[in-house]
Design a protein around this motif. Structure first.
Motif, PDB file in Angstrom:
ATOM      1  N   SER A   1       0.761  -1.419  -0.108  1.00  0.00           N
ATOM      2  CA  SER A   1      -0.148  -0.023  -0.132  1.00  0.00           C
ATOM      3  C   SER A   1       0.902   1.264   0.076  1.00  0.00           C
ATOM      4  O   SER A   1       0.623   2.092  -0.869  1.00  0.00           O
ATOM      5  CB  SER A   1      -0.967   0.005   1.363  1.00  0.00           C
ATOM      6  OG  SER A   1      -1.598   1.280   1.282  1.00  0.00           O
TER       7      SER A   1
ATOM      8  N   GLN B   1       1.028   4.018  -2.946  1.00  0.00           N
ATOM      9  CA  GLN B   1       0.838   5.473  -2.648  1.00  0.00           C
ATOM     10  C   GLN B   1       2.147   6.564  -2.904  1.00  0.00           C
ATOM     11  O   GLN B   1       2.017   7.506  -3.430  1.00  0.00           O
ATOM     12  CB  GLN B   1       0.649   5.646  -1.121  1.00  0.00           C
ATOM     13  CG  GLN B   1       0.070   7.165  -0.882  1.00  0.00           C
ATOM     14  CD  GLN B   1      -0.787   7.349   0.567  1.00  0.00           C
ATOM     15  OE1 GLN B   1      -1.531   6.265   0.718  1.00  0.00           O
ATOM     16  NE2 GLN B   1      -0.675   8.476   0.773  1.00  0.00           N
TER      17      GLN B   1
ATOM     18  N   ALA C   1      -4.263   6.245  -3.509  1.00  0.00           N
ATOM     19  CA  ALA C   1      -3.923   7.221  -2.136  1.00  0.00           C
ATOM     20  C   ALA C   1      -4.872   6.604  -1.110  1.00  0.00           C
ATOM     21  O   ALA C   1      -6.045   6.763  -1.026  1.00  0.00           O
ATOM     22  CB  ALA C   1      -4.451   8.449  -2.635  1.00  0.00           C
TER      23      ALA C   1
END
Length: 270
Positions: free
Chosen positions: A127, A131, A137
């Motif tokens: 993750s 991002q 996001a």
């Protein structure tokens, strides 16, 4: 202390004028300050085009620019941790470190395959890396950076709030921090000097009767000392000349050699 002077009904457009637009604008286009020289405006040498630099709310600057850049600088460390997490999630007979190509393939996936997806560490790092690369996001910039910093060093005290404090105490040369201004919303703003854009004269309302919701509205003019400092910083941003890394590395080595020579001379003299 206020940094804005009020504008009279007859005040013509001038350097230092602060302009705001409707709330629907992008964070870079909500407010700006005019940097075109007064002499050009008076003598119409600007050809109907006014140069401005954006005034960005501090919260927006950190969310969209500063904190994501800090997170991006950690990508190589996050990739290394991700590789270890992937390796640990695999069975013992397949515990070879994943290649860079395999890691890149995994990062490009929306969901990690089994059994990697069962690893909390692998999912968390996946993750964060997505991002970092702007592929997703999944959390605020501050939350993502805090998580990345703690993964790199669980004992770290340099979290996002501390980095922001350091920035505010010693901002880079392309940022001028300004106090809250009436008509510009609450909190401090940052004049981001590295980003300039042009407006047409007719896109700026000079009279109350022209404020139709589309044109930029002037809310005041920076006081002279602030105006002069801003334009001075703007000039420095575009006049500074960076030196090649090879030159700086070579000079650093020569400095060390020179200091070592001085130290040896003192020892010999003693």
């Amino acid at each position: 202390m206020t940094c804005l002077e009020p504008l009279g009904a007859e005040d013509r457009l001038s350097q230092g004028d602060v302009i705001v637009w409707n709330e629907g604008q992008d964070y870079l286009d909500k407010a700006a300050v005019v940097v075109t020289a007064d002499c050009d405006l008076v003598k119409r040498k600007h050809w109907g085009r006014v140069t401005v630099v954006p005034l960005i709310a501090a919260s927006a600057y950190f969310d969209h620019l500063y904190l994501p850049k800090q997170l991006e600088s950690m990508e190589s460390d996050l990739l290394s941790f991700f590789g270890k997490a992937v390796q640990e999630s695999m069975s013992a007979e397949n515990s070879q470190p994943p290649t860079q190509q395999v890691l890149e393939t995994l990062i490009g996936l929306g969901l990690l395959p089994e059994p990697i997806s069962r690893s909390d560490d692998a999912a968390r790092l996946h993750s964060l890396i997505m991002q970092t690369r702007g592929l997703a996001a999944m959390k605020s910039a501050a939350q993502a950076l805090d998580q990345a910093l703690l993964i790199r060093n669980p004992k770290t005290k340099s979290l996002s709030a501390e980095k922001i404090r350091t920035f505010l105490d010693n901002p880079p040369g392309d940022c001028m921090i300004l106090p809250a201004m009436e008509g510009l919303g609450s909190g401090i703003h940052i004049a981001f000097l590295r980003v300039m854009r042009e407006l047409r004269d007719e896109d700026i309302a000079l009279k109350t009767s022209e404020q139709d919701g589309i044109k930029g509205k002037r809310i005041g003019r920076l006081i002279p000392v602030i105006r002069c400092r801003l334009t001075q910083m703007l000039a420095q941003v575009f006049s500074d000349i960076g030196l090649p890394s090879s030159y700086e590395d070579g000079l650093k080595a020569e400095k060390s050699t020179f200091i070592d020579t001085l130290s040896r001379s003192k020892e010999e003299a003693a």
